[in-house]
Design a protein around this motif. Structure first.
Motif, PDB file in Angstrom:
ATOM      1  N   ALA A 176      -1.019   4.402   3.943  1.00 33.91           N
ATOM      2  CA  ALA A 176      -1.197   5.156   2.708  1.00 33.91           C
ATOM      3  C   ALA A 176      -1.669   6.574   2.986  1.00 33.91           C
ATOM      4  N   ALA A 183      -2.559  -0.905   6.413  1.00 34.32           N
ATOM      5  CA  ALA A 183      -2.158  -0.435   5.088  1.00 34.32           C
ATOM      6  C   ALA A 183      -2.858   0.876   4.732  1.00 34.32           C
ATOM      7  N   LEU A 184      -4.143   0.969   5.029  1.00 28.42           N
ATOM      8  CA  LEU A 184      -4.879   2.206   4.769  1.00 28.42           C
ATOM      9  C   LEU A 184      -4.292   3.360   5.570  1.00 28.42           C
ATOM     10  N   ASP A 197      -3.225   3.777  -2.764  1.00 27.58           N
ATOM     11  CA  ASP A 197      -2.968   2.404  -2.308  1.00 27.58           C
ATOM     12  C   ASP A 197      -2.490   1.614  -3.515  1.00 27.58           C
ATOM     13  N   ALA A 248       0.820  -1.215   0.000  1.00 28.17           N
ATOM     14  CA  ALA A 248       0.000   0.000   0.000  1.00 28.17           C
ATOM     15  C   ALA A 248       0.850   1.258   0.000  1.00 28.17           C
TER      16      ALA A 248
END
Length: 473
Positions: free
Chosen positions: A213, A209-210, A355, A139
């Motif tokens: 990012a 991961a979000l 991402d 990401a």
């Protein structure tokens, strides 16, 4: 008469000895069979690192291939060391009268020598831990300093992920523990169900991961209106496809292997069901995404990269319930997983979230859906552990609350680690690095591979390789 009595006594002794030897042989056989099964499953899960490496290498631009591969290697090596030092103890280190939040036994494999069967569990669960951290690397690809990524990986594998494991899988955490009647429950009612980790592994990785990012920000020029259409496209679609197949193969260790044993008829049948569902769900989800990308959504071109992510979305979604649901239910879950991926991916782009590999759409959104699906599907009367609301079960409340708690924990802890690193200048690569590529700026050799010409193909993206040249054999 005395001789007869003596013979009978001798036969009784021999019978007891034979029985003891038989019991010992059965115990040894069961131990060996369970160990072989878990080692094989763990090896398949470990092989998923090859899949992630191919997928992420293909998804980035040519100038950053070595950099993303280095980060995949960091996850496997540093992640396992962290799991050895503290991760396992915090995740599965149960003690008598332990708390409901975190484990505290087994640091640096303390006391493992007293029960050597723990070694196989350590290996299998350690592979899970490293897999969860790998989700984050894709990401944030192409603009994260390797020292910042290493720092986050250490925290992820040492603390963020192990705490969630303790809550859900240790048998003492607040989402799954025994009450005074020896019944498995959670603080929200029914015990939390997540057979192989839609929430524990994939949603944790997807939410992290979000956050990554968002905190690190998009790649330079990613959302500039003047950017060329294919400037940020995956540079190597064949790698993405090969990585997807590697991951799919690894999932047959991930899901069936979560039986943790293979010496009974029940565990063998459970593994078989998990394998079947791990085929059907991704087949449906992948085809849904491929169809909608090619026939419905602009630009209505066949998108092989999205096809790959659709397959992975279905795998993530079925991971929680692969051993508890009938195959037709797996198909429905895969169908919805395809739409969940499409929606989450489109929303991320609309919100200008960069991402690179759609990690949140694949792992975060569908990890959440996989948890909720197990609260809806699964017939309690079928004896497979299902407790879905569609069949009169009371599982949905626990699944929903667990998904929210796990997501909140992961998001808060991830942001708490990432934001200070960004403030200290230890997270984002400078613009000169992004322009030239991390491979040329900090790797030796400065290129991942040499080059040779390839033809264009009418697909979306319109070339399998976005560079004019690829390696020569």
């Amino acid at each position: 008469m005395a001789d007869i009595v003596s013979s009978i006594d001798a036969l009784e002794v021999r019978l007891k000895l034979t029985e003891q030897n038989l019991n010992t042989a059965v115990e040894n056989y069961n131990e060996a069979l369970d160990t072989i099964w878990m080692l094989l499953a763990g090896l398949l899960v470990f092989f998923m690192h090859a899949g992630f490496s191919f997928l992420e290498a293909g998804s980035v631009r040519l100038k950053n291939v070595q950099n993303i591969l280095a980060k995949n290697l960091v996850v496997a090596t540093a992640g396992f060391l962290c799991w050895w030092a503290v991760g396992y103890a915090l995740a599965l280190g149960k003690v008598d009268d332990g708390n409901r939040f975190i484990g505290s036994k087994g640091f640096f494999m303390e006391e493992f020598w007293n029960d050597k069967s723990i070694f196989r569990m350590w290996f299998f669960q350690g592979a899970f831990c490293a897999t969860g951290a790998t989700i984050v690397s894709g990401a944030m690809a192409e603009r994260v300093q390797i020292k910042g990524f290493i720092s986050f990986t250490v925290v992820m594998t040492s603390f963020i992920y192990p705490v969630v494991v303790y809550w859900c899988w240790s048998g003492q955490g607040f989402l799954n523990y025994k009450d005074e009647n020896k019944q498995a429950v959670s603080v929200f009612g029914a015990k939390y169900l997540d057979f192989a980790g839609s929430g524990v592994v994939h949603m944790v990785g997807g939410v992290a991961a979000l956050c990554g990012a968002l905190v690190v920000g998009p790649r330079k020029g990613r959302f500039d209106p003047d950017a060329e259409e294919d400037e940020f496209m995956p540079h190597n679609i064949p790698f993405c496809v090969l990585g997807t197949f590697c991951l799919w193969v690894g999932w047959f260790g991930f899901n069936p292997g979560s039986t943790m044993e293979m010496h009974t008829k029940a565990s063998a049948q459970t593994a078989g069901l998990a394998a079947v569902n791990s085929v059907l769900s991704p087949c449906v989800s992948g085809l849904v995404v491929f169809f909608f990308k090619g026939q419905v959504l602009s630009p209505r071109r066949l998108d092989v990269g999205a096809f790959c992510n659709g397959i992975l979305a279905g795998l993530v979604a079925i991971t929680a319930g692969c051993a508890n649901l009938r195959p037709w239910e797996a198909g429905i879950i895969g169908l919805i997983a395809g739409f969940a991926y499409l929606g989450a991916s489109a929303l991320a782009l609309r919100l200008r979230v960069d991402d690179v590999v759609d990690a949140f759409a694949v792992h975060g959104a569908n990890g959440f859906w996989g948890i909720i699906a197990l609260g809806l599907f699964g017939n309690p009367s079928e004896g497979m552990g299902g407790n879905g609301a569609f069949f009169g079960g009371n599982q949905l409340q626990t699944q929903l609350m667990a998904a929210l708690v796990i997501s909140a924990w992961t998001a808060v802890m991830s942001v708490a680690v990432l934001v200070p690193m960004k403030k200290l200048g230890a997270l984002r690569l400078g613009e000169d690095f992004q322009d030239a590529g991390a491979d040329a700026m900090e790797h030796s050799p400065a290129k991942a591979y040499a080059a040779g010409a390839v033809p264009e193909a009418p697909r979306s993206p319109s070339k399998a390789y976005t560079e004019d040249r690829v390696w020569q054999c």
